[in-house]
Write a protein that holds these residues in place. Structure first.
Motif, PDB file in Angstrom:
ATOM      1  N   UNK A  62       0.808  -1.208   0.000  1.00 54.65           N
ATOM      2  CA  UNK A  62       0.000   0.000   0.000  1.00 54.65           C
ATOM      3  C   UNK A  62       0.838   1.252   0.000  1.00 54.65           C
ATOM      4  N   UNK A  63       0.162   2.409   0.033  1.00 51.79           N
ATOM      5  CA  UNK A  63       0.860   3.702   0.006  1.00 51.79           C
ATOM      6  C   UNK A  63       0.265   4.653   1.044  1.00 51.79           C
ATOM      7  N   UNK A  64       1.102   5.595   1.481  1.00 51.72           N
ATOM      8  CA  UNK A  64       0.649   6.680   2.363  1.00 51.72           C
ATOM      9  C   UNK A  64       1.249   7.985   1.846  1.00 51.72           C
ATOM     10  N   UNK A  65       0.591   9.142   2.150  1.00 49.86           N
ATOM     11  CA  UNK A  65       1.152  10.428   1.706  1.00 49.86           C
ATOM     12  C   UNK A  65       2.431  10.740   2.494  1.00 49.86           C
ATOM     13  N   UNK A  66       3.486  11.147   1.775  1.00 47.84           N
ATOM     14  CA  UNK A  66       4.806  11.356   2.370  1.00 47.84           C
ATOM     15  C   UNK A  66       4.826  12.353   3.509  1.00 47.84           C
TER      16      UNK A  66
ATOM     17  N   UNK B 227      -0.021   7.217  16.083  1.00 45.49           N
ATOM     18  CA  UNK B 227      -0.388   8.140  15.011  1.00 45.49           C
ATOM     19  C   UNK B 227      -1.142   7.375  13.937  1.00 45.49           C
ATOM     20  N   UNK B 228      -2.227   7.979  13.431  1.00 41.04           N
ATOM     21  CA  UNK B 228      -3.016   7.373  12.354  1.00 41.04           C
ATOM     22  C   UNK B 228      -2.831   8.182  11.086  1.00 41.04           C
ATOM     23  N   UNK B 229      -2.259   7.533  10.072  1.00 40.69           N
ATOM     24  CA  UNK B 229      -2.013   8.205   8.798  1.00 40.69           C
ATOM     25  C   UNK B 229      -3.012   7.665   7.788  1.00 40.69           C
ATOM     26  N   UNK B 230      -3.794   8.545   7.105  1.00 40.27           N
ATOM     27  CA  UNK B 230      -4.699   8.041   6.077  1.00 40.27           C
ATOM     28  C   UNK B 230      -3.879   7.488   4.915  1.00 40.27           C
ATOM     29  N   UNK B 231      -4.437   6.573   4.162  1.00 36.39           N
ATOM     30  CA  UNK B 231      -3.704   6.008   3.033  1.00 36.39           C
ATOM     31  C   UNK B 231      -4.427   4.779   2.532  1.00 36.39           C
ATOM     32  N   UNK B 232      -3.753   4.028   1.712  1.00 39.70           N
ATOM     33  CA  UNK B 232      -4.364   2.794   1.196  1.00 39.70           C
ATOM     34  C   UNK B 232      -3.418   1.655   1.475  1.00 39.70           C
ATOM     35  N   UNK B 233      -3.562   1.067   2.651  1.00 31.61           N
ATOM     36  CA  UNK B 233      -2.662   0.010   3.086  1.00 31.61           C
ATOM     37  C   UNK B 233      -3.506  -1.168   3.549  1.00 31.61           C
ATOM     38  N   UNK B 234      -3.070  -2.362   3.219  1.00 32.47           N
ATOM     39  CA  UNK B 234      -3.814  -3.537   3.662  1.00 32.47           C
ATOM     40  C   UNK B 234      -2.834  -4.635   4.045  1.00 32.47           C
ATOM     41  N   UNK B 235      -3.229  -5.453   5.022  1.00 38.17           N
ATOM     42  CA  UNK B 235      -2.492  -6.668   5.338  1.00 38.17           C
ATOM     43  C   UNK B 235      -1.040  -6.367   5.731  1.00 38.17           C
TER      44      UNK B 235
ATOM     45  N   UNK C  21       5.829  13.439  -1.785  1.00 39.29           N
ATOM     46  CA  UNK C  21       5.203  12.439  -2.650  1.00 39.29           C
ATOM     47  C   UNK C  21       4.684  11.230  -1.887  1.00 39.29           C
ATOM     48  N   UNK C  22       4.314  10.194  -2.635  1.00 41.40           N
ATOM     49  CA  UNK C  22       3.777   8.979  -2.011  1.00 41.40           C
ATOM     50  C   UNK C  22       4.896   8.091  -1.483  1.00 41.40           C
ATOM     51  N   UNK C  23       4.616   7.376  -0.422  1.00 41.49           N
ATOM     52  CA  UNK C  23       5.551   6.393   0.108  1.00 41.49           C
ATOM     53  C   UNK C  23       4.912   5.013  -0.026  1.00 41.49           C
TER      54      UNK C  23
ATOM     55  N   UNK D  99       9.649   2.789   0.003  1.00 45.33           N
ATOM     56  CA  UNK D  99      10.272   3.485  -1.114  1.00 45.33           C
ATOM     57  C   UNK D  99       9.534   4.768  -1.420  1.00 45.33           C
ATOM     58  N   UNK D 100      10.303   5.773  -1.785  1.00 45.29           N
ATOM     59  CA  UNK D 100       9.762   7.104  -2.111  1.00 45.29           C
ATOM     60  C   UNK D 100      10.742   7.745  -3.079  1.00 45.29           C
ATOM     61  N   UNK D 101      10.202   8.557  -4.014  1.00 48.53           N
ATOM     62  CA  UNK D 101      11.071   9.210  -4.986  1.00 48.53           C
ATOM     63  C   UNK D 101      11.998   8.198  -5.622  1.00 48.53           C
ATOM     64  N   UNK D 102      13.281   8.426  -5.579  1.00 53.03           N
ATOM     65  CA  UNK D 102      14.251   7.519  -6.182  1.00 53.03           C
ATOM     66  C   UNK D 102      14.975   6.685  -5.123  1.00 53.03           C
ATOM     67  N   UNK D 103      14.391   6.607  -3.911  1.00 49.72           N
ATOM     68  CA  UNK D 103      15.035   5.906  -2.802  1.00 49.72           C
ATOM     69  C   UNK D 103      14.223   4.700  -2.367  1.00 49.72           C
ATOM     70  N   UNK D 104      14.918   3.608  -2.013  1.00 48.94           N
ATOM     71  CA  UNK D 104      14.242   2.436  -1.462  1.00 48.94           C
ATOM     72  C   UNK D 104      15.085   1.870  -0.328  1.00 48.94           C
ATOM     73  N   UNK D 105      14.436   1.504   0.776  1.00 52.43           N
ATOM     74  CA  UNK D 105      15.144   0.859   1.878  1.00 52.43           C
ATOM     75  C   UNK D 105      14.437  -0.428   2.250  1.00 52.43           C
ATOM     76  N   UNK D 106      15.218  -1.401   2.729  1.00 52.33           N
ATOM     77  CA  UNK D 106      14.628  -2.602   3.315  1.00 52.33           C
ATOM     78  C   UNK D 106      15.295  -2.834   4.658  1.00 52.33           C
TER      79      UNK D 106
END
Lengths: 363, 363
Positions: A125-129, A177-185, A205-207, A219-226
């Motif tokens: 899913x995604x959340x607003x950055x 904290x509750x962040x609106x977004x579209x995240x599941x599971x 942007x979106x995360x 991941x956001x923009x041109x960056x990704x972390x694990x």
């Protein structure tokens, strides 16, 4: 490998990678930065056994290729350069950083020995950055700095009602904290230290959030972390708030913060101040045999009883930080139960802060 | 004692006193601040056995008097207040700091046991504050942080040709600044640490210098400090500069600073970089078995020989700091003798910086 790139962009990319994967001095190989040049530009990446980061940066690749060089010296050299463009080119056993009149040569490490940076796990899913960043700065700061007990050094990220709920506790307080977004599971415990850094880097942007059996990815923009996820059963919110609040105090967060900071100068060795709830105000009180005594009143609207907790002054100031400029409600429970702080103003990203009381200071 | 004053002015005065006479935890009495209220306002003062500071602040004295209270808590409380005016009033065994809705009470210490703050010694002249502040920031920073050898932890202030010359050395480098002014019959060695703080506080007005047998004094605006002078025979400038300079390099100070900072990332454990003097440039070189190698050229006008010293990169950056934005001349002597840096631009306050060479880095 032979590339030309904007110095500022490459320096920013290298700095981001170094901050997301701090150098472990124990293994020079894992303190290396992987550079892979191709038609899409250059990918900078680093990883130890627990976490990885990769940032893509625009570059003109004269010759494709991949190298491994010491990460921090690369980032520091790029940061120190003031010229507009820089060239990175392999010369024998060195990666040369070339700019107007200058040549800096980093030794090449054996890229074949590096564990590499695997692809991130699938998205959930995604959340607003901007909201996610604000939530992280509050919640990650509440986790314990001490990582011997992973459950207190982590932030729990959980999909709830389509949005994302972040929780962290160090036993004495909890931020939610509750962040609106579209995240599941999604339900993971992630190292707070990494999330604090992510909070600083995430833009507007979106995360994208992802996970698999034992890894979590952002991941956001041109960056990704694990990162490897933490083990442990997270403390439940309902163990702290029992719906027994009998005293409700509405007041200006900044006024309470100012008073708490001042009275904190007069608290005992434990740093505990007393919150006396009156009819139209709360009075903060502190006393110390050496420092003297302090008392300050803050106007408030008080409802219900007059339950008056004692709290750590430092925790009170921390708890009020996410509510700067707002009016807040303190819901106070009798006995040694948590006080909850929430905003009275409507907000896109809702924060609740729980704070355990302390034994009152000696009079 | 009972006074009303502007919170900002009183907070600034208390903070200045605390910075000029830092608290010694060994003696609570000497960590006290004396407050004396009278028709002229309030005088805040502190002193240990070596130094004293006093600052006068406008105030309305409802009741005159003198008290001694813990200095740092007073300064911190005043700093934390956001109201415009504050009242300080003796209430029993306390000095109460009263502001809108708040009361902070500091314990009164026994003012009779404090050694007091004696009058400053007689004046020997004045210098312009802004030039003196700039000179102090350069020269005091060059003294050694280690105060076991007083001569290297002090700044020598000497009246020369009507003006004031400041000198400090830590053995490896020496800073010399000439400030115009009207000073006569002055030659003292003063703790650099105090002068560094004075340099931050002095404004644009005149600074008065005074001394007697074993004390030195400075006063500006409403502030006055005294300090015990240091013992020791100061290293002579002429022991470092023997007029054997054979190589003169004129270049832009900022360009050299930038290059030195970058090449410094590649120096060996000693931090030494090589300055290779060429025909129309100098090349800075550094090499380290782990970090790699660096080389950067800076355009220069070279006169005389091609003597090429090796120097501590950190010292080179420090030495160039007072010349920011200017063109400088490096006068280089052969052998293990000092390099002198001076400005090529005309300046009101002349600085000369001497830097001892190091053995060159291994290739």
């Amino acid at each position: 490998m032979d590339i030309t790139a904007s110095t500022a962009a490459l320096a920013a990319a290298a700095a981001d990678v170094v901050r997301l994967v701090p150098t472990r001095l124990t293994d020079p190989l894992l303190s290396g930065m992987l550079l892979r040049a191709g038609p899409e530009g250059v990918v900078l990446a680093a990883g130890d056994r627990e976490r990885t980061a990769r940032v893509t940066c625009d570059a003109v690749a004269h010759t494709d290729g991949a190298v491994l060089v010491p990460g921090k010296p690369l980032a520091e050299t790029l940061r120190a350069l003031t010229v507009d463009t820089v060239r990175l080119v392999v010369e024998g056993s060195r990666l040369a950083i070339r700019a107007d009149g200058a040549r800096f040569a980093l030794p090449l490490l054996d890229v074949a020995l590096h564990p590499g940076v695997p692809e991130p796990p699938p998205a959930r899913g995604t959340v607003p950055g901007h909201l996610f960043a604000t939530a992280l700065s509050t919640v990650a700061a509440t986790a314990s700095r001490d990582d011997t007990l992973p459950v207190f050094a982590g932030v729990r990220l959980r999909a709830e009602d389509g949005g994302l709920v972040l929780r962290a506790t160090d036993r004495y307080r909890m931020a939610i904290a509750r962040v609106p977004g579209e995240v599941a599971d999604l339900d993971v415990l992630v190292p707070a230290q990494l999330l604090a850094e992510v909070g600083k880097q995430v833009g507007a942007g979106e995360v994208v959030l992802g996970m698999d059996a034992n890894r979590f990815a952002l991941s956001w923009g041109s960056t990704a972390v694990t990162t490897a996820v933490l083990d442990g059963v997270f403390l439940s919110e309902s163990s702290l708030v029992l719906d027994t609040a009998d005293t409700f105090v509405d007041l200006d967060a900044d006024a309470l913060t100012g008073a708490a900071r001042r009275v904190a100068l007069y608290t005992d060795a434990r740093g505990v101040l007393q919150i006396d709830v009156g009819d139209h105000e709360v009075r903060l009180r502190g006393a110390d045999p050496q420092a003297g005594e302090a008392e300050e009143a803050v106007k408030a609207t008080v409802d219900g009883g007059r339950t008056s907790p004692a709290v750590q002054s430092r925790y009170l100031v921390d708890a009020l930080r996410p509510f700067a400029g707002k009016r807040v409600r303190l819901a106070i429970q009798p006995g040694m139960r948590a006080t909850a702080i929430t905003s009275l103003d409507p907000e896109e990203m809702a924060v609740k802060y729980l704070m355990m009381p302390m034994l009152p200071p000696k009079q």
